[in-house]
Design a protein around this motif. Sequence first.
Motif, PDB file in Angstrom:
ATOM      1  N   VAL A  11      81.252  22.892  37.654  1.00  0.00           N
ATOM      2  CA  VAL A  11      81.714  23.529  38.877  1.00  0.00           C
ATOM      3  C   VAL A  11      80.831  23.028  40.006  1.00  0.00           C
ATOM      4  O   VAL A  11      79.615  23.184  39.972  1.00  0.00           O
ATOM      5  N   VAL A  12      81.456  22.401  40.958  1.00  0.00           N
ATOM      6  CA  VAL A  12      80.734  21.889  42.119  1.00  0.00           C
ATOM      7  C   VAL A  12      81.070  22.786  43.296  1.00  0.00           C
ATOM      8  O   VAL A  12      82.227  22.928  43.663  1.00  0.00           O
ATOM      9  N   THR A  13      80.038  23.404  43.839  1.00  0.00           N
ATOM     10  CA  THR A  13      80.237  24.284  44.978  1.00  0.00           C
ATOM     11  C   THR A  13      79.875  23.528  46.242  1.00  0.00           C
ATOM     12  O   THR A  13      78.773  22.997  46.351  1.00  0.00           O
ATOM     13  N   THR A  14      80.809  23.467  47.148  1.00  0.00           N
ATOM     14  CA  THR A  14      80.528  22.819  48.422  1.00  0.00           C
ATOM     15  C   THR A  14      80.696  23.855  49.516  1.00  0.00           C
ATOM     16  O   THR A  14      81.563  24.708  49.441  1.00  0.00           O
ATOM     17  N   THR A  15      79.828  23.770  50.475  1.00  0.00           N
ATOM     18  CA  THR A  15      79.960  24.657  51.616  1.00  0.00           C
ATOM     19  C   THR A  15      80.184  23.801  52.844  1.00  0.00           C
ATOM     20  O   THR A  15      79.436  22.866  53.104  1.00  0.00           O
ATOM     21  N   ALA A  16      81.229  24.113  53.525  1.00  0.00           N
ATOM     22  CA  ALA A  16      81.529  23.377  54.756  1.00  0.00           C
ATOM     23  C   ALA A  16      80.557  23.845  55.826  1.00  0.00           C
ATOM     24  O   ALA A  16      80.187  25.016  55.859  1.00  0.00           O
ATOM     25  N   PRO A  17      80.123  22.931  56.673  1.00  0.00           N
ATOM     26  CA  PRO A  17      79.240  23.376  57.744  1.00  0.00           C
ATOM     27  C   PRO A  17      79.986  24.346  58.644  1.00  0.00           C
ATOM     28  O   PRO A  17      81.199  24.256  58.785  1.00  0.00           O
TER      29      PRO A  17
END
Length: 178
Positions: free
Chosen positions: A46-52
């Motif tokens: 699971v790759v969690t990305t947070t948008a700026p």
Amino acid sequence: MRSGGALLNTARRAGLLLWAVAVLAGGCADTADGPLVTAEPVVEDVVTTTAPPPEQPRSVGTAEIGGTRYEFEVTCHELGAGEVVVIGVGGDPGSGDAVELYLQAFLADPYVGLVLADGTRIEPSLESPLDLYLQADVIRASAIRFVQDLDLETGEAEEVGFGEFEIHCHGYERGLPS
């Protein structure tokens, strides 16, 4: 021999039919004690990305004085009780030199003024009312008589012209500017 061959074919068909029933019955076994076949667990990364966060628009202001329009990038400082100090930097449209904007949106003592690159101050005449309107993070004033070289003791000054300004505060710093 025909009857013996027919009997053998019938026996083969019956055997084949019994075999098919056994296979089907085995596939439908009772699963109350769990599944017959257990699959290997599937491991997923699971790759969690947070948008700026979206970029907040800059706070900006304009002042039009005696037919000259100045544009500024400003910083709005919230002091509490609805009081705001605005400091901005822009350019002189004629020369390109830096122009500074100072504004105090105070109930008791409002002020707005520009300082040109040569140090000249442009500010409201002492006789001109300065009524600021603050609504939805926008500060406005109009019909201001601006002067330069104001002598605070005598009130004498050189007329620059009538003007107005509008400041859009899209964010606030807390406390007085440094």
